[in-house]
Design an enzyme around this catalytic site. Structure first.
Site, mmCIF file in Angstrom:
data_model
loop_
_atom_site.group_PDB
_atom_site.id
_atom_site.type_symbol
_atom_site.label_atom_id
_atom_site.label_comp_id
_atom_site.label_asym_id
_atom_site.label_seq_id
_atom_site.Cartn_x
_atom_site.Cartn_y
_atom_site.Cartn_z
ATOM 1 N N ALA A 121 -6.925 12.849 30.793
ATOM 2 C CA ALA A 121 -5.598 12.588 31.349
ATOM 3 C C ALA A 121 -4.617 13.596 30.774
ATOM 4 O O ALA A 121 -4.806 14.110 29.670
ATOM 5 C CB ALA A 121 -5.147 11.168 31.014
ATOM 6 N N SER A 122 -3.567 13.879 31.549
ATOM 7 C CA SER A 122 -2.524 14.781 31.079
ATOM 8 C C SER A 122 -1.174 14.206 31.491
ATOM 9 O O SER A 122 -0.881 14.078 32.673
ATOM 10 C CB SER A 122 -2.701 16.178 31.683
ATOM 11 O OG SER A 122 -1.670 17.043 31.261
ATOM 12 N N ALA A 123 -0.377 13.830 30.481
ATOM 13 C CA ALA A 123 0.941 13.257 30.742
ATOM 14 C C ALA A 123 2.014 14.189 30.205
ATOM 15 O O ALA A 123 1.733 15.326 29.830
ATOM 16 C CB ALA A 123 1.031 11.867 30.113
ATOM 17 N N SER A 124 3.237 13.702 30.148
ATOM 18 C CA SER A 124 4.354 14.582 29.826
ATOM 19 C C SER A 124 4.365 15.038 28.370
ATOM 20 O O SER A 124 4.807 16.149 28.073
ATOM 21 C CB SER A 124 5.676 13.879 30.157
ATOM 22 O OG SER A 124 5.743 12.609 29.551
ATOM 23 N N ILE A 125 3.890 14.211 27.460
ATOM 24 C CA ILE A 125 3.949 14.554 26.044
ATOM 25 C C ILE A 125 2.611 15.030 25.499
ATOM 26 O O ILE A 125 2.557 15.885 24.614
ATOM 27 C CB ILE A 125 4.468 13.350 25.220
ATOM 28 C CG1 ILE A 125 5.964 13.154 25.504
ATOM 29 C CG2 ILE A 125 4.227 13.530 23.731
ATOM 30 C CD1 ILE A 125 6.581 11.966 24.801
ATOM 31 N N ALA A 126 1.517 14.519 26.018
ATOM 32 C CA ALA A 126 0.203 14.861 25.461
ATOM 33 C C ALA A 126 -0.870 14.804 26.524
ATOM 34 O O ALA A 126 -0.662 14.260 27.613
ATOM 35 C CB ALA A 126 -0.137 13.907 24.315
ATOM 36 N N VAL A 128 -5.351 14.132 26.808
ATOM 37 C CA VAL A 128 -6.426 13.463 26.083
ATOM 38 C C VAL A 128 -7.771 14.042 26.491
ATOM 39 O O VAL A 128 -8.051 14.214 27.684
ATOM 40 C CB VAL A 128 -6.403 11.939 26.359
ATOM 41 C CG1 VAL A 128 -7.556 11.241 25.647
ATOM 42 C CG2 VAL A 128 -5.066 11.342 25.923
ATOM 43 N N LYS A 142 -6.084 12.858 21.292
ATOM 44 C CA LYS A 142 -4.781 12.964 21.929
ATOM 45 C C LYS A 142 -4.082 14.180 21.338
ATOM 46 O O LYS A 142 -3.853 14.238 20.124
ATOM 47 C CB LYS A 142 -3.973 11.692 21.685
ATOM 48 C CG LYS A 142 -2.633 11.639 22.398
ATOM 49 C CD LYS A 142 -1.974 10.273 22.173
ATOM 50 C CE LYS A 142 -0.644 10.148 22.899
ATOM 51 N NZ LYS A 142 -0.029 8.810 22.689
ATOM 52 N N ASP A 279 4.476 -0.560 26.553
ATOM 53 C CA ASP A 279 4.107 0.275 27.704
ATOM 54 C C ASP A 279 2.786 -0.199 28.286
ATOM 55 O O ASP A 279 1.804 0.543 28.337
ATOM 56 C CB ASP A 279 4.019 1.737 27.277
ATOM 57 C CG ASP A 279 4.060 2.698 28.463
ATOM 58 O OD1 ASP A 279 4.513 2.272 29.543
ATOM 59 O OD2 ASP A 279 3.654 3.860 28.308
#
Length: 432
Positions: A121-126, A128, A142, A279
């Site tokens: 996964a790739s989100a705004s802060i990090a 994985v 992470k 969250d």
């Protein structure tokens, strides 16, 4: 002399990066304004969401804040920002490898026997990556995105200045504390960038589960020897999301029971843990292969005063019973106001709201078969509008708490339709 020169160079570099970021932000806004002038004019909420997604990390997080705060923002913006995507383009494995080796100060193959070059996964802060330790454990790593802290600080400082200017130009808005909201968001986001804090949150929650003899829920184990402020190595959980109904049926005979376990564990954390998970979207709650409910990603947690949770619980029960006077008293106990409020008048306005929402089920609040899928969001938005008209401002901890109830409402519609959380003895909302 060398050290001072290095510090000066670092400060100059940060200034240049900040200037470039502000220029980038201005460019996106200018481009959007240009297309709007040429006739491409989507509704304002959609326009703002697309701009936020294009601007990246800070604004995506801000969009999620809007989506989870129906008591702060207009209904159409809350609904539109439900679609704000925290999925960003991943950085290359070459960069990921350099970050890992820089943080651990050793070659990557001296710690991991294998690391999947493709991120999970790739989100705004990090982002994985799946991996395996030399000792054989399946883990996930992470990895914080390069430069993300600088971007967050630059963006949020810019937004803070803008908020202060707005408050000065429009004194009536000072009570809404726009700058205070930005400061709170900044504190929360910067905590998310500190993976040492997240590692500690995981350990504290593991201790909470142990101390409450809860063997039906689990959190990942942290591997401290390969975790730092910018990378976090954790036990990899194998299971399915709570929204994957077909797969859940293959794992558990009773999906309702799985959801009740998750909710009761979270309810217990409100009074028996130092914090609550703040969250709980579908990616952060899993049904594991062994039947346990897995809680993951403790970068965002909330802390609520016992008095606020007690008042919130009283508000939920009052909604269930349609006790308008108690709703009014509870809203005042939760919120802050700078003027005296006529409780009876507030109760009458709440009663008018419920009469207008004709046909609403008494158990509407927490997903008990309500006819509208967004009933909870709509109801809390309407109550928030009434609160604002009386000058009542709710604390951030309440909005974070409410966000999780909105998630649970959607899980209830999927896994336990028709179940009344207030009438089912399997639920234990208030645990002391």
């Amino acid at each position: 002399m060398v050290i001072e020169r290095a510090k000066s160079m670092g400060l100059l570099l940060d200034t240049v990066k900040g200037t470039l970021r502000i220029a980038q932000t201005s460019s996106v806004i200018a481009k959007t304004a240009g297309t709007w002038m040429l006739g491409d004019r989507p509704p304002n909420p959609k326009l703002l969401r697309t701009v936020f997604e294009e601007l990246g990390a800070t604004y995506i997080k801000l969009g999620q804040f809007i989506a989870s705060s129906p008591t702060f923002f207009p209904k159409d913006y809350v609904e539109e920002f439900q679609h704000c995507l925290d999925r960003t383009k991943p950085f290359s494995f070459t960069v990921a490898k350099k970050i890992i080796e820089s943080e651990l100060q050793k070659p990557i193959d001296s710690v991991y026997s294998w690391v999947d070059p493709k991120p999970l996964a790739s989100a705004s802060i990090a982002q994985v990556h799946a991996a395996k330790l030399l000792s054989g454990e399946d883990v996930v790593i992470k990895i914080q995105k390069p430069g993300v802290e600088n971007v967050l600080l630059t963006d949020l400082n810019f937004l803070y200045v803008c908020a202060r200017v707005i408050e000065r130009l429009a004194p009536k808005l000072s009570w809404t504390s726009l700058s205070g909201v930005v400061e709170e968001i900044q504190r929360t986001m910067m905590e998310e960038c500190d993976f040492i804090k997240e590692a500690n949150n995981l350990k504290v929650f593991r201790d909470f589960l142990h101390d409450t003899h809860n063997e039906d829920a689990a959190v990942p184990r942290v591997f401290e020897h390969c975790s730092t402020r910018r990378i976090l190595t954790m036990e990899r959980f194998h299971g399915v999301s709570l929204t994957d109904l077909e797969s859940i049926r293959g794992y558990a005979r009773d999906p309702e029971r799985t959801l009740i376990t998750a909710m009761n564990t979270w309810f217990a954390s409100l009074t028996q843990c130092d914090f609550f998970h703040a969250d709980l979207h579908s990616g952060n709650l899993m049904l594991l292969e062994n039947g346990c409910v897995g809680f993951i990603d403790f970068g965002m947690v909330g802390r609520i005063k016992p008095s606020v949770w007690e008042a919130t619980f009283a508000l939920f029960m009052a909604v269930n019973q349609q006790d308008y006077a108690q709703m009014a008293r509870s809203m005042l106990a939760i919120g802050v106001t700078r003027k005296e409020v006529d409780v009876e008048e507030l109760a009458r306005d709440i009663e008018k709201l419920f009469r207008r929402l004709d046909g609403m089920e008494p158990e509407y609040l927490l997903g008990s078969g309500g006819r509208e899928p967004d009933g909870v969001t709509n109801l809390m938005t309407e109550l928030g509008d009434i609160a604002k008209s009386y000058g009542i401002r709710f604390p951030r901890s309440f909005t974070m708490l409410l966000k999780q109830f909105l998630y649970f409402d959607r899980y209830m519609d999927l896994l336990a339709p028709g179940v009344n959380i207030f009438g089912d003895e399997r639920f234990d909302l208030y645990q002391e």
